[in-house]
Design a protein around this motif. Structure first.
Motif, PDB file in Angstrom:
ATOM      1  N   VAL A  46       0.768  -1.544  -0.038  1.00 52.05           N
ATOM      2  CA  VAL A  46       0.730  -0.052   0.155  1.00 52.05           C
ATOM      3  C   VAL A  46       0.891   1.542  -0.031  1.00 52.05           C
ATOM      4  CG1 VAL A  46      -1.787   1.259   1.425  1.00 52.05           C
ATOM      5  CG2 VAL A  46      -1.845  -0.802   1.011  1.00 52.05           C
ATOM      6  N   LEU A  47       0.337   2.219  -0.713  1.00 50.72           N
ATOM      7  CA  LEU A  47       1.066   3.595  -1.178  1.00 50.72           C
ATOM      8  C   LEU A  47       0.632   4.131   0.105  1.00 50.72           C
ATOM      9  CD1 LEU A  47       3.448   5.495  -1.791  1.00 50.72           C
ATOM     10  CD2 LEU A  47       2.633   5.564  -4.046  1.00 50.72           C
ATOM     11  N   PRO A  48       1.007   4.249   0.959  1.00 51.56           N
ATOM     12  CA  PRO A  48       0.152   5.557   2.240  1.00 51.56           C
ATOM     13  C   PRO A  48      -0.354   7.576   1.166  1.00 51.56           C
ATOM     14  CG  PRO A  48       1.547   4.744   2.776  1.00 51.56           C
ATOM     15  CD  PRO A  48       1.922   4.889   1.836  1.00 51.56           C
ATOM     16  N   ALA A  49      -1.736   7.542   1.653  1.00 51.00           N
ATOM     17  CA  ALA A  49      -0.893   9.630   0.892  1.00 51.00           C
ATOM     18  C   ALA A  49      -0.229  10.304   1.534  1.00 51.00           C
ATOM     19  CB  ALA A  49      -2.561   9.761   1.135  1.00 51.00           C
ATOM     20  N   GLU A  50       0.000  11.538   0.199  1.00 46.31           N
ATOM     21  CA  GLU A  50       1.151  12.539   1.713  1.00 46.31           C
ATOM     22  C   GLU A  50       2.347  12.193   1.909  1.00 46.31           C
ATOM     23  OE1 GLU A  50       0.740  15.457   1.346  1.00 46.31           O
ATOM     24  OE2 GLU A  50      -1.663  15.207   0.066  1.00 46.31           O
ATOM     25  N   GLU A  51       2.812  10.788   1.732  1.00 48.21           N
ATOM     26  CA  GLU A  51       4.049  10.425   2.624  1.00 48.21           C
ATOM     27  C   GLU A  51       5.028   9.621   1.173  1.00 48.21           C
ATOM     28  OE1 GLU A  51       4.924   6.212   5.786  1.00 48.21           O
ATOM     29  OE2 GLU A  51       2.733   7.338   5.470  1.00 48.21           O
ATOM     30  N   ARG A  52       5.508   9.865   1.773  1.00 41.80           N
ATOM     31  CA  ARG A  52       6.966   9.096   0.701  1.00 41.80           C
ATOM     32  C   ARG A  52       7.769   8.040   1.116  1.00 41.80           C
ATOM     33  NH1 ARG A  52      10.051  13.678   0.572  1.00 41.80           N
ATOM     34  NH2 ARG A  52       9.597  14.159  -1.621  1.00 41.80           N
ATOM     35  N   LEU A  76       2.875  -1.263  -6.411  1.00 47.69           N
ATOM     36  CA  LEU A  76       2.235  -0.769  -4.975  1.00 47.69           C
ATOM     37  C   LEU A  76       0.436  -0.540  -5.284  1.00 47.69           C
ATOM     38  CD1 LEU A  76       4.803   0.748  -5.054  1.00 47.69           C
ATOM     39  CD2 LEU A  76       4.461   0.976  -3.103  1.00 47.69           C
ATOM     40  N   VAL A  77      -0.689  -0.279  -4.259  1.00 50.47           N
ATOM     41  CA  VAL A  77      -1.285  -0.024  -4.658  1.00 50.47           C
ATOM     42  C   VAL A  77      -1.741   1.618  -4.739  1.00 50.47           C
ATOM     43  CG1 VAL A  77      -3.966  -0.175  -3.457  1.00 50.47           C
ATOM     44  CG2 VAL A  77      -2.627  -1.529  -3.536  1.00 50.47           C
ATOM     45  N   LEU A  78      -2.234   2.724  -5.211  1.00 47.36           N
ATOM     46  CA  LEU A  78      -1.954   3.835  -5.086  1.00 47.36           C
ATOM     47  C   LEU A  78      -3.547   4.057  -4.967  1.00 47.36           C
ATOM     48  CD1 LEU A  78      -2.320   4.085  -8.947  1.00 47.36           C
ATOM     49  CD2 LEU A  78       0.089   5.064  -7.098  1.00 47.36           C
ATOM     50  N   PRO A  79      -3.145   5.604  -3.492  1.00 49.80           N
ATOM     51  CA  PRO A  79      -3.790   6.279  -2.657  1.00 49.80           C
ATOM     52  C   PRO A  79      -5.345   6.519  -3.024  1.00 49.80           C
ATOM     53  CG  PRO A  79      -1.749   7.551  -2.506  1.00 49.80           C
ATOM     54  CD  PRO A  79      -1.523   6.046  -3.575  1.00 49.80           C
ATOM     55  N   ASP A  80      -5.943   6.491  -2.043  1.00 48.68           N
ATOM     56  CA  ASP A  80      -7.688   7.017  -2.994  1.00 48.68           C
ATOM     57  C   ASP A  80      -7.446   8.498  -2.382  1.00 48.68           C
ATOM     58  OD1 ASP A  80      -9.586   7.090  -3.969  1.00 48.68           O
ATOM     59  OD2 ASP A  80     -10.729   6.389  -1.877  1.00 48.68           O
ATOM     60  N   LEU A  81      -6.872   9.129  -3.428  1.00 47.04           N
ATOM     61  CA  LEU A  81      -6.847  11.059  -3.615  1.00 47.04           C
ATOM     62  C   LEU A  81      -7.935  11.100  -4.799  1.00 47.04           C
ATOM     63  CD1 LEU A  81      -3.052  11.360  -3.076  1.00 47.04           C
ATOM     64  CD2 LEU A  81      -4.528  12.104  -1.441  1.00 47.04           C
ATOM     65  N   VAL A 205      14.304   3.263  -5.070  1.00 50.22           N
ATOM     66  CA  VAL A 205      13.376   4.668  -5.610  1.00 50.22           C
ATOM     67  C   VAL A 205      12.250   4.847  -4.273  1.00 50.22           C
ATOM     68  CG1 VAL A 205      11.493   4.625  -7.356  1.00 50.22           C
ATOM     69  CG2 VAL A 205      13.002   2.995  -7.560  1.00 50.22           C
ATOM     70  N   ARG A 206      11.943   5.933  -4.470  1.00 51.42           N
ATOM     71  CA  ARG A 206      11.473   7.006  -3.773  1.00 51.42           C
ATOM     72  C   ARG A 206      10.181   7.507  -3.861  1.00 51.42           C
ATOM     73  NH1 ARG A 206      16.016  10.263  -2.146  1.00 51.42           N
ATOM     74  NH2 ARG A 206      15.528  11.633  -3.327  1.00 51.42           N
ATOM     75  N   LEU A 207       9.239   7.071  -3.711  1.00 54.08           N
ATOM     76  CA  LEU A 207       7.774   7.796  -3.505  1.00 54.08           C
ATOM     77  C   LEU A 207       6.973   8.625  -3.328  1.00 54.08           C
ATOM     78  CD1 LEU A 207       6.004   4.351  -5.610  1.00 54.08           C
ATOM     79  CD2 LEU A 207       7.238   5.861  -7.018  1.00 54.08           C
ATOM     80  N   LYS A 208       5.707   9.476  -3.717  1.00 49.95           N
ATOM     81  CA  LYS A 208       5.179  10.341  -2.901  1.00 49.95           C
ATOM     82  C   LYS A 208       4.341  10.482  -3.707  1.00 49.95           C
ATOM     83  CE  LYS A 208       4.681  14.089  -0.077  1.00 49.95           C
ATOM     84  NZ  LYS A 208       5.394  15.573   0.169  1.00 49.95           N
ATOM     85  N   ALA A 209       2.403  10.158  -3.239  1.00 52.11           N
ATOM     86  CA  ALA A 209       1.038  10.173  -3.958  1.00 52.11           C
ATOM     87  C   ALA A 209       0.754  11.796  -3.225  1.00 52.11           C
ATOM     88  CB  ALA A 209       1.049   9.471  -4.274  1.00 52.11           C
TER      89      ALA A 209
END
Length: 223
Positions: A46-52, A76-81, A205-209
């Motif tokens: 899970v990729l959390p929202a607003e978190e790197r 990863l699962v994208l956040p529900d934004l 790799v770093r991700l942030k949504a």
């Protein structure tokens, strides 16, 4: 009578020398790869929202037969934004020993819909190279999740064969990578500062949504 005999002896010696320099071909041992049958069989974090989130792509990760070659990956699962939102992707320079130029994982990004069916793959994003003062170098890009990516529900980070063993250059704080091609090696300018990094099949790799207006970043999560 001695000259023909000498010629014969020399000829035999030369033939013997030529024969002794023949090298045996190296034996290449290949490893069997258990490719997944479909994206649906992947394990998604899970990729959390607003978190790197920091991802380590290494030999323990699963491999998949993507278009362009097999690669280790992170899914990863994208956040529900609320769309549109921004997905920032960073790839860190991994240093070796002293004087080692470092390696980079070139992120190829594949998006899947809610049924885990292929939606879109980006293999030539306009990455920018950054070198913050006192921090490790990295390359970064920001993607807006909207329009053709509005149906995106999952993301897979991987690489492909044509991104390996190439070099990039950094000059005066940032340098734009070519967005296509990679048929030749790119090098940094002659003037200082001068840097070269090699693309590798493994890395960080770093991700942030986050929403476009969001500037706060929570404590990084590491997978």
């Amino acid at each position: 009578m001695r000259i023909p005999g000498l010629v014969t002896i020399l000829s035999l010696l030369l033939l013997s020398a030529c024969a002794s320099t023949d090298l045996k071909p190296k034996l290449v041992r290949t490893e069997s790869v258990d490719f997944q049958k479909s994206f649906s069989e992947m394990s998604f974090k899970v990729l959390p929202a607003e978190e790197r989130v920091r991802l380590k792509i290494d030999g323990t990760d699963s491999r998949f037969g993507f278009t362009g070659g097999a690669s280790h990956y992170e899914a990863l699962v994208l956040p529900d934004l609320v769309k549109p939102y921004i997905l920032q992707i960073d790839s860190e320079v991994v240093r070796g020993g002293l004087g080692h130029p470092g390696t980079l994982f070139f992120p190829v990004v594949t998006f899947l819909d809610e049924k885990k069916e292929w939606l879109k793959t980006f293999d030539a994003l306009p990455y920018v190279v950054q070198k913050p003062f006192g921090s490790a170098n990295y390359m970064t890009v920001s993607l807006q999740i909207s329009d053709e990516l509005a149906a995106a529900h999952y993301i897979v980070i991987h690489t492909q064969d044509d991104k390996l063993n190439k070099a990039i250059g950094y000059f005066e704080g940032e340098a734009i990578l070519q967005s296509s091609g990679f048929s030749t090696m790119m090098t940094a300018p002659v003037e200082k500062p001068r840097y070269r990094y090699e693309f590798a099949p493994l890395g960080w790799v770093r991700l942030k949504a986050s929403l476009p207006s969001g500037h706060n970043t929570k404590v990084s999560t590491q997978y």
